[in-house]
Design a protein around this motif. Structure first.
Motif, short mmCIF file in Angstrom:
data_model
loop_
_atom_site.label_atom_id
_atom_site.label_comp_id
_atom_site.label_asym_id
_atom_site.label_seq_id
_atom_site.Cartn_x
_atom_site.Cartn_y
_atom_site.Cartn_z
N TRP A 25 -1.31 7.38 4.54
CA TRP A 25 -0.52 7.18 4.79
C TRP A 25 0.88 6.76 4.53
O TRP A 25 1.17 6.50 3.22
CB TRP A 25 -0.96 5.45 5.37
CG TRP A 25 -0.86 4.23 4.65
CD1 TRP A 25 0.67 3.79 4.59
CD2 TRP A 25 -1.68 4.05 3.07
NE1 TRP A 25 0.53 3.00 3.36
CE2 TRP A 25 -1.22 3.28 2.80
CE3 TRP A 25 -3.23 4.01 3.19
CZ2 TRP A 25 -1.89 2.20 1.86
CZ3 TRP A 25 -3.79 3.38 2.12
CH2 TRP A 25 -3.11 2.45 1.44
N GLU A 26 2.01 6.82 5.25
CA GLU A 26 3.56 6.57 4.73
C GLU A 26 3.25 5.68 5.79
O GLU A 26 2.94 5.80 7.17
CB GLU A 26 3.90 7.87 5.07
CG GLU A 26 4.92 7.03 4.22
CD GLU A 26 6.33 8.58 3.91
OE1 GLU A 26 5.34 9.74 2.67
OE2 GLU A 26 6.93 9.02 4.41
N LEU A 27 3.98 4.76 5.81
CA LEU A 27 4.47 3.51 6.72
C LEU A 27 5.89 3.50 7.08
O LEU A 27 6.35 3.14 5.54
CB LEU A 27 4.31 1.97 6.37
CG LEU A 27 3.68 1.04 7.26
CD1 LEU A 27 3.00 1.39 8.39
CD2 LEU A 27 2.91 -0.64 6.89
N ILE A 47 -6.99 1.92 8.33
CA ILE A 47 -5.91 2.11 7.97
C ILE A 47 -4.40 1.25 7.52
O ILE A 47 -3.96 0.70 6.72
CB ILE A 47 -5.48 3.43 8.07
CG1 ILE A 47 -6.30 4.29 7.56
CG2 ILE A 47 -4.01 4.22 7.68
CD1 ILE A 47 -6.34 6.12 8.26
N LEU A 48 -4.28 0.77 8.93
CA LEU A 48 -3.48 0.59 9.70
C LEU A 48 -3.24 -1.21 8.74
O LEU A 48 -2.22 -1.45 8.59
CB LEU A 48 -3.79 -0.41 10.97
CG LEU A 48 -2.75 0.90 12.33
CD1 LEU A 48 -3.10 -0.31 13.30
CD2 LEU A 48 -1.11 1.30 11.27
N GLY A 49 -4.08 -1.59 8.58
CA GLY A 49 -4.56 -3.25 8.02
C GLY A 49 -4.20 -2.70 6.38
O GLY A 49 -3.38 -3.58 6.23
N VAL A 50 -4.79 -1.73 6.18
CA VAL A 50 -4.45 -1.94 4.36
C VAL A 50 -2.39 -1.63 3.93
O VAL A 50 -1.97 -2.25 3.46
CB VAL A 50 -5.42 -0.83 3.85
CG1 VAL A 50 -4.79 1.00 3.90
CG2 VAL A 50 -5.25 -0.97 2.25
N ALA A 51 -2.83 -0.85 5.28
CA ALA A 51 -0.92 -0.01 5.30
C ALA A 51 -0.35 -0.90 5.41
O ALA A 51 0.91 -1.74 4.68
CB ALA A 51 -0.55 1.33 5.94
N VAL A 101 9.05 3.38 -1.01
CA VAL A 101 9.71 5.08 -0.74
C VAL A 101 11.07 3.57 -0.85
O VAL A 101 11.35 3.32 0.22
CB VAL A 101 9.24 5.49 0.14
CG1 VAL A 101 10.26 7.16 -0.58
CG2 VAL A 101 7.54 6.19 0.02
N LEU A 102 12.41 4.06 -1.67
CA LEU A 102 13.31 3.20 -1.17
C LEU A 102 14.38 4.11 -0.54
O LEU A 102 14.34 5.30 -1.09
CB LEU A 102 14.26 2.81 -2.45
CG LEU A 102 12.79 2.05 -3.56
CD1 LEU A 102 13.92 1.88 -4.80
CD2 LEU A 102 13.22 0.39 -2.88
N GLY A 103 15.09 3.06 0.38
CA GLY A 103 16.05 4.12 1.03
C GLY A 103 17.49 4.25 0.12
O GLY A 103 17.61 3.54 -0.70
N PRO A 104 18.42 4.77 0.69
CA PRO A 104 19.59 4.97 0.72
C PRO A 104 20.30 3.49 -0.36
O PRO A 104 21.24 3.68 -1.52
CB PRO A 104 20.85 5.91 1.28
CG PRO A 104 19.72 6.00 2.69
CD PRO A 104 18.87 4.91 2.16
N GLY A 105 19.95 2.34 0.28
CA GLY A 105 20.51 0.89 0.20
C GLY A 105 20.11 0.28 -1.24
O GLY A 105 20.11 -0.94 -1.42
N ARG A 110 10.31 2.64 3.41
CA ARG A 110 8.96 3.21 3.88
C ARG A 110 7.73 2.85 2.21
O ARG A 110 8.24 3.04 1.67
CB ARG A 110 8.72 4.74 3.94
CG ARG A 110 9.48 5.13 5.52
CD ARG A 110 9.34 6.47 5.30
NE ARG A 110 10.07 7.15 4.63
CZ ARG A 110 9.76 8.06 4.20
NH1 ARG A 110 9.19 9.41 4.41
NH2 ARG A 110 10.43 9.19 2.66
N THR A 111 6.56 2.79 3.19
CA THR A 111 5.79 1.95 1.62
C THR A 111 4.25 3.49 1.98
O THR A 111 4.34 3.70 3.13
CB THR A 111 5.60 1.05 2.23
OG1 THR A 111 4.95 1.20 3.49
CG2 THR A 111 6.15 -0.13 1.88
#
Ligand code: C2E
Ligand code: MG
Ligand code: MG
Length: 689
Positions: A25-27, A47-51, A101-105, A110-111
């Protein structure tokens, strides 16, 4: 990477994940929405739970689930094991791996992650999980000094204390002091003050937060830090199961496992107390030894399971009867002891145990229907005292001696110990030793008593009655040694000798009025279970040179009491040989006319007890007439036993008995005398009146 390629790759990955039972997944970290997930199409709850758990861990808010570790503030990648409930409701263990997953700042935009089924590890993990929850050990470290408190507690603390590790760190020692009894605390203190607690192990009860009790064993390791503070490491183990087992074992020792009544050990432990109480209350006691009659028969014929069931019923019956007024103990096998206390007099104690025999008048319920059981009871009666010679084993031996006296009479009764019995018992031990040698030493003899046909008045048969020509005691009657032989497993030897000798001797008898004279031998109920019985009879006929149809075997009803079918089966095989079968002593036992028809017998011997009242006693007449009527209906010969007078003979003739036997016609005679009579005056019809 173009969108199409991305989709194609995801599709391929989806196939792989599906095959191995994995999730990906990606959240969106801000909204908490799934950006994509596999396998498609449904976003399963798992999936939702673990994410969501991964997001929480990666954004630094919450410790990881499952693993129990601390906050992961700086983590950009996490992994742990978790139990997930799948879409179909089943649950399993998964390796979860996720990253941020880091954003520009530089913030977490996202994870994403994968969860792979832990496969074979599953069962092992289940076990570990259970162990950790329920029977894991608790490790803790306490540092003394300025701030006394828990420095470390392991994950099992929740199970042992009901508190989380955090709560324990915070509450300091308050919890420990509340959970452990002051006595235990001071015991631990004493150990510490008195020297070192290093390596010591202490068992104590401890209370959880909810008040529930837990028995634990703590093993201590002691050391000092550089500031001189004492550091105590304790390994704490749940010993609840162990203690429960110990208690159970202690209880078992006092209880007979098969029947649930008291054990011999319980009797031994309570004996001094019971005697002391009787002395204070000035009451009499009866110590009764109860032995189930013919129990060996049940065990060998029906098997041990049925035997055990019978013993349980007997124990229950005894316990019901004794109620609170005494103690029921099983010594082993079919031997019970019943202790009746609180009797006001010797006579009261005696009648109390005598009534116990009547407790078995009603049949005992059992898995294969109810069955009749009789017991032999011997009792030692104990005066209130004071008493110097009051050893339990002496009293038990007395009761047993009295019980043996009942057995010798054929069982089903009670006897009170008297000093004279002790000498008798000693005599029996010697007799038994002699009996083992008797057959080999050729000390048995057969006497023959004629059976006379009441219409032809001829001797048609003779009953072989065994005697033992004992070298010192003279000629012993069967009642003096047959019960002894039955009790000690010697009856097969005696029986085999009797049948062999009877066949051999009868083969030499002359005919009377153109017919052969049959010989009747008695079979003990116990012999019916002997595996070699039928073959033994066949070989006796063969060796002796007697036709099977000239042999009659007499059996009593006791043979059918415990296992009707097994007894009938043996008798059928016997009658297949051509041997005749007679039911002996009819009317004395559990006589039921109804079952006679099912037995492969062709004659009934009416017991002397019914003949004795003839010719005048109305009840005897009715009973004999009834038996004869039924025998006629079934095509059986009715033979009257124990005819002692002319009147009795007239009575049995009048009532239609076919044959008679008794002192009036002839006493049992030594073999040569009997044969001489057959050759002589018994060649002619007897003058019956
Ligand atoms: P039973 O089979 O009922 O044998 C009849 C018994 O009654 C015999 O006693 C016999 O002597 C006795 N009797 C016969 N006529 C009269 C009479 O008119 N009046 C009285 N009062 N008694 C009479 P015995 O020989 O003492 O045998 C007793 C029992 O011992 C027999 O009873 C039988 O059950 C058993 N027994 C005898 N021989 C053997 C044997 O070889 N094997 C087995 N297992 N038991 C035997
Ligand atoms: Mg007989
Ligand atoms: Mg008889």
């Amino acid at each position: 990477m173009d969108a199409e390629r991305v989709l194609a790759e995801r599709f391929a990955l989806g196939e792989v994940l599906d095959g191995i039972g994995g999730l990906a997944w990606e959240l969106d970290a801000a909204t908490g929405e799934l950006v994509w997930w596999l396998p498609e199409p449904e976003p399963p709850g798992a999936i939702l739970g673990v994410a969501e758990a991964a997001r929480a861990a990666l954004t630094g808010a919450v410790p990881l689930p499952g693993a129990g570790g601390g906050p992961q503030g700086e983590a950009r990648r996490v992994g742990w094991l978790e139990r997930l409930t799948r879409g179909d409701g089943t649950a399993g263990w998964y390796w979860v791996s996720a990253e941020a997953v880091l954003g520009p700042g530089g913030d977490v935009a996202r994870t994403r992650g994968v969860a792979l089924e832990a496969g074979d590890l599953h069962a092992e993990l289940e076990r570990l999980h259970y162990h950790n929850e329920h029977c894991g050990e608790l490790y803790l470290r306490i540092r003394t000094g300025a701030a006394l408190g828990f420095e470390f507690v392991s994950g099992a603390c929740k199970y042992f204390t009901g508190y989380s590790a955090e709560e324990l760190y915070e509450s300091g020692m308050a919890y420990a002091l509340a959970a452990v009894e002051p006595a235990t605390v001071s015991r631990i203190e004493r150990e510490i003050v008195g020297g070192s607690i290093e390596g010591r192990s202490i068992d104590f009860p401890s209370r959880r937060r909810d008040g529930s009790l837990l028995w634990v064993r703590a093993v201590f390791h002691e050391s000092y830090d550089e500031d001189g503070n004492r550091v105590l490491d304790a390994m704490i183990k749940d010993i609840g199961a162990e203690r429960a087992l110990e208690l159970e074992v202690a209880k078992l020792k006092l209880t007979d496992t098969l029947t649930g009544v008291s054990s011999r050990q319980a009797l031994e432990e309570q004996w001094p107390l019971l005697r002391e109480r009787a002395r204070q209350a000035q009451s009499w006691m009866a110590l009764a030894h109860v032995d189930v009659d013919r129990f060996g028969l049940v065990n060998s014929a029906l098997g041990i399971i049925a035997g055990d069931a019978l013993l349980r019923s007997v124990a229950r019956r005894l316990a019901e009867w004794v109620n609170d007024a005494g103690l029921v103990v099983r010594l082993g096998s079919d031997n019970f002891v019943v202790l009746v206390s609180d009797s006001a007099s010797r006579q009261a104690a005696i009648s109390a145990v005598e009534q116990l025999v009547d407790a078995f008048l009603d049949p005992l319920p059992g898995p294969q229907g109810s069955s009749f059981v009789t017991v032999s009871l011997g009792a030692s009666i104990l005066p209130p005292g004071p008493w110097t010679d009051d050893a339990l084993d002496v009293r038990l031996a007395e009761a047993e001696v009295a019980m043996r006296a009942v057995k010798r009479r054929g069982g089903n009764g009670a006897e009170i110990f008297a000093e004279a019995m002790r000498t008798e018992a000693r005599g029996n031990v010697e007799l038994l030793a002699d009996l083992r040698e008797a057959a080999a030493a050729d000390q048995f003899v057969l006497h023959y008593q004629p059976i006379v046909d009441l219409s032809s008045r001829s001797v048609v048969a003779a009953e072989a009655l065994v005697r033992w020509a004992h070298p010192e005691r003279g000629l012993l009657s069967p009642s003096q040694f047959i019960p002894l032989a039955e009790e000690h497993g010697l009856i097969d030897t005696v029986g085999r000798w009797v049948v062999a000798r009877a066949c051999a001797e009868a083969a030499q008898w002359p005919e009377v009025a153109g017919s052969r004279v049959k010989v009747a031998a008695n079979l003990s109920a116990r012999e019916l279970n002997s595996p070699g019985l039928v073959a033994g009879v066949a070989s006796a006929l063969d060796q002796g040179g007697l036709d099977a149809e000239d042999l009659v075997l007499e059996i009593t009803e006791t043979a059918f009491v415990h296992d009707f079918d097994a007894a009938v089966w043996t008798l059928r095989r016997m009658s297949d040989l051509g041997v005749h079968l007679a039911l002996d002593d009819f009317g004395t036992g559990y006589s039921s006319l109804a079952y006679l028809a099912q037995l492969p017998i062709d004659r009934v011997k009416i017991d002397r007890a019914m003949v004795i009242g003839l010719p005048s006693d109305a009840q005897s007449r009715a009973v004999v007439a009834g038996i004869v009527g039924m025998a006629d209906a079934l095509g059986l010969d009715a033979i009257a036993e124990g005819v002692e007078t002319a009147g009795q003979l007239a009575g049995v003739r009048e009532l239609g008995c076919h044959a008679a036997q008794g002192y009036y016609l002839s006493r049992p005679l030594p073999s040569d005398v009997f044969r001489a009579r057959l050759l002589g005056d018994w060649q002619r019809p007897l003058a019956l009146s």
